[in-house]
Write a protein that holds these residues in place. Structure first.
Motif, PDB file in Angstrom:
ATOM      1  N   TRP A  89      16.205  87.059  84.907  1.00 58.08           N
ATOM      2  CA  TRP A  89      17.009  88.271  85.083  1.00 58.08           C
ATOM      3  C   TRP A  89      16.361  89.447  84.351  1.00 58.08           C
ATOM      4  N   ILE A  90      15.895  89.209  83.109  1.00 55.41           N
ATOM      5  CA  ILE A  90      15.275  90.286  82.327  1.00 55.41           C
ATOM      6  C   ILE A  90      13.982  90.766  82.992  1.00 55.41           C
ATOM      7  N   LEU A  91      13.245  89.854  83.602  1.00 53.11           N
ATOM      8  CA  LEU A  91      11.936  90.186  84.152  1.00 53.11           C
ATOM      9  C   LEU A  91      11.949  90.367  85.671  1.00 53.11           C
ATOM     10  N   ARG A  92      13.133  90.480  86.251  1.00 59.04           N
ATOM     11  CA  ARG A  92      13.239  90.502  87.710  1.00 59.04           C
ATOM     12  C   ARG A  92      12.413  91.633  88.335  1.00 59.04           C
ATOM     13  N   GLY A 111       8.710  85.131  74.790  1.00 62.23           N
ATOM     14  CA  GLY A 111       9.881  85.985  74.950  1.00 62.23           C
ATOM     15  C   GLY A 111       9.638  86.986  76.062  1.00 62.23           C
ATOM     16  N   PRO A 112      10.680  87.358  76.790  1.00 58.35           N
ATOM     17  CA  PRO A 112      10.507  88.265  77.933  1.00 58.35           C
ATOM     18  C   PRO A 112      10.001  89.648  77.548  1.00 58.35           C
ATOM     19  N   GLY A 113      10.354  90.120  76.356  1.00 58.06           N
ATOM     20  CA  GLY A 113       9.897  91.447  75.925  1.00 58.06           C
ATOM     21  C   GLY A 113       8.387  91.515  75.810  1.00 58.06           C
ATOM     22  N   ASN A 114       7.767  90.512  75.222  1.00 58.55           N
ATOM     23  CA  ASN A 114       6.307  90.491  75.093  1.00 58.55           C
ATOM     24  C   ASN A 114       5.621  90.329  76.437  1.00 58.55           C
ATOM     25  N   VAL A 115       6.258  89.621  77.361  1.00 57.63           N
ATOM     26  CA  VAL A 115       5.686  89.482  78.703  1.00 57.63           C
ATOM     27  C   VAL A 115       5.710  90.825  79.427  1.00 57.63           C
ATOM     28  N   LYS A 116       6.794  91.558  79.261  1.00 57.70           N
ATOM     29  CA  LYS A 116       6.840  92.908  79.855  1.00 57.70           C
ATOM     30  C   LYS A 116       5.685  93.768  79.349  1.00 57.70           C
ATOM     31  N   LYS A 117       5.458  93.754  78.034  1.00 54.42           N
ATOM     32  CA  LYS A 117       4.376  94.551  77.458  1.00 54.42           C
ATOM     33  C   LYS A 117       3.021  94.115  78.004  1.00 54.42           C
ATOM     34  N   TYR A 118       2.835  92.826  78.157  1.00 57.92           N
ATOM     35  CA  TYR A 118       1.565  92.297  78.662  1.00 57.92           C
ATOM     36  C   TYR A 118       1.334  92.766  80.098  1.00 57.92           C
ATOM     37  N   LEU A 119       2.348  92.624  80.930  1.00 55.25           N
ATOM     38  CA  LEU A 119       2.194  92.985  82.341  1.00 55.25           C
ATOM     39  C   LEU A 119       2.011  94.491  82.514  1.00 55.25           C
ATOM     40  N   ARG A 120       2.824  95.259  81.826  1.00 55.70           N
ATOM     41  CA  ARG A 120       2.805  96.707  82.033  1.00 55.70           C
ATOM     42  C   ARG A 120       1.576  97.375  81.423  1.00 55.70           C
ATOM     43  N   SER A 121       0.914  96.663  80.517  1.00 54.93           N
ATOM     44  CA  SER A 121      -0.353  97.185  79.975  1.00 54.93           C
ATOM     45  C   SER A 121      -1.548  96.552  80.685  1.00 54.93           C
ATOM     46  N   TYR A 122      -1.242  95.767  81.730  1.00 58.37           N
ATOM     47  CA  TYR A 122      -2.272  95.047  82.485  1.00 58.37           C
ATOM     48  C   TYR A 122      -3.156  94.192  81.573  1.00 58.37           C
TER      49      TYR A 122
END
Length: 223
Positions: A136-139, A168-179
């Motif tokens: 849900w967080i990473l949808r 954790g989903p927050g660190n995954v967001k940072k990883y993806l959005r910074s490519y």
């Protein structure tokens, strides 16, 4: 006196007779071997002849092929985390088969860590509940990045969810959005990049995003 001589003589003769009997050779028997023959007999009937041995078919041991299924996803992840040991507590205090932190457990409604460690069913429910929450967080990120290539690996939904379990989903967001520039590794050096690649391509489509999942022994476990 004469009588005594006779007795001595008889005793002497008896001794001589016993000696002769004891050293007498056993009687010899002459056997006519011409009466016996092995002609026309099959003499190797009791020997092992590999060319004539019957072939015994062994039944194959059944091993389920989980492929890239959701069950395979959770079992591979559980093995990576703890070798599927429900009772494991690592040096940092992470618990169970999937190595949950206490804070994460509390977010999904589990407060009794002793009960958690001793109840495999509860751990399985916790895994699915936490994965629903991460999805849900990473949808939006799943929708945006799946199919793209970051750090040499094609991004998949299962890779994202596995990395969220690790970091954790927050660190995954940072990883993806910074490519991939904003990288993360846990205390043992395992990286988001590694989890993205290791758990790529599993079918996690049946995981339903859930903003606030709660777990109890009475809740259903569907997978």
């Amino acid at each position: 006196m004469k009588k005594n001589k006779i007795q001595v003589l008889l005793l002497f003769v008896s001794i001589i007779a016993l000696i002769l009997v004891s050293v007498q050779e056993e009687p010899q028997y002459n056997t006519d071997l011409s009466l016996f023959s092995t002609k026309d007999m099959q003499l190797d009937y009791n020997l092992c002849n590999e060319s004539n041995m019957p072939i015994i078919k062994q039944e194959k041991t059944f091993t389920p092929n989980l492929g890239q299924s959701l069950i395979a996803f959770k079992e591979v992840l559980g093995f990576k985390e703890s070798q599927n040991d429900y009772s494991k507590v690592n040096t940092l205090g992470y618990l169970g088969k999937y190595q949950f932190g206490r804070t994460t457990l509390e977010m999904i409604g589990i407060y009794d860590t002793n009960l958690f460690l001793n109840t495999p069913e509860l751990q399985e429910k916790a895994f699915f509940a936490n994965t629903e929450r991460n999805k849900w967080i990473l949808r939006r990120d799943i929708k945006r990045f799946v199919g793209k290539r970051i750090n040499g690996s094609v991004i998949t939904e299962s890779g994202i969810l596995a990395a969220a379990h690790l970091a954790g989903p927050g660190n995954v967001k940072k990883y993806l959005r910074s490519y991939g520039k904003n990288a993360f590794s846990d205390a043992f050096g395992t990286s988001i990049k590694y989890y993205m690649k290791r758990f790529s391509g599993f079918d996690t489509s049946s995981i339903v995003p859930n903003q606030r999942p709660k777990v109890s022994l009475d809740s259903d476990l569907n997978f």
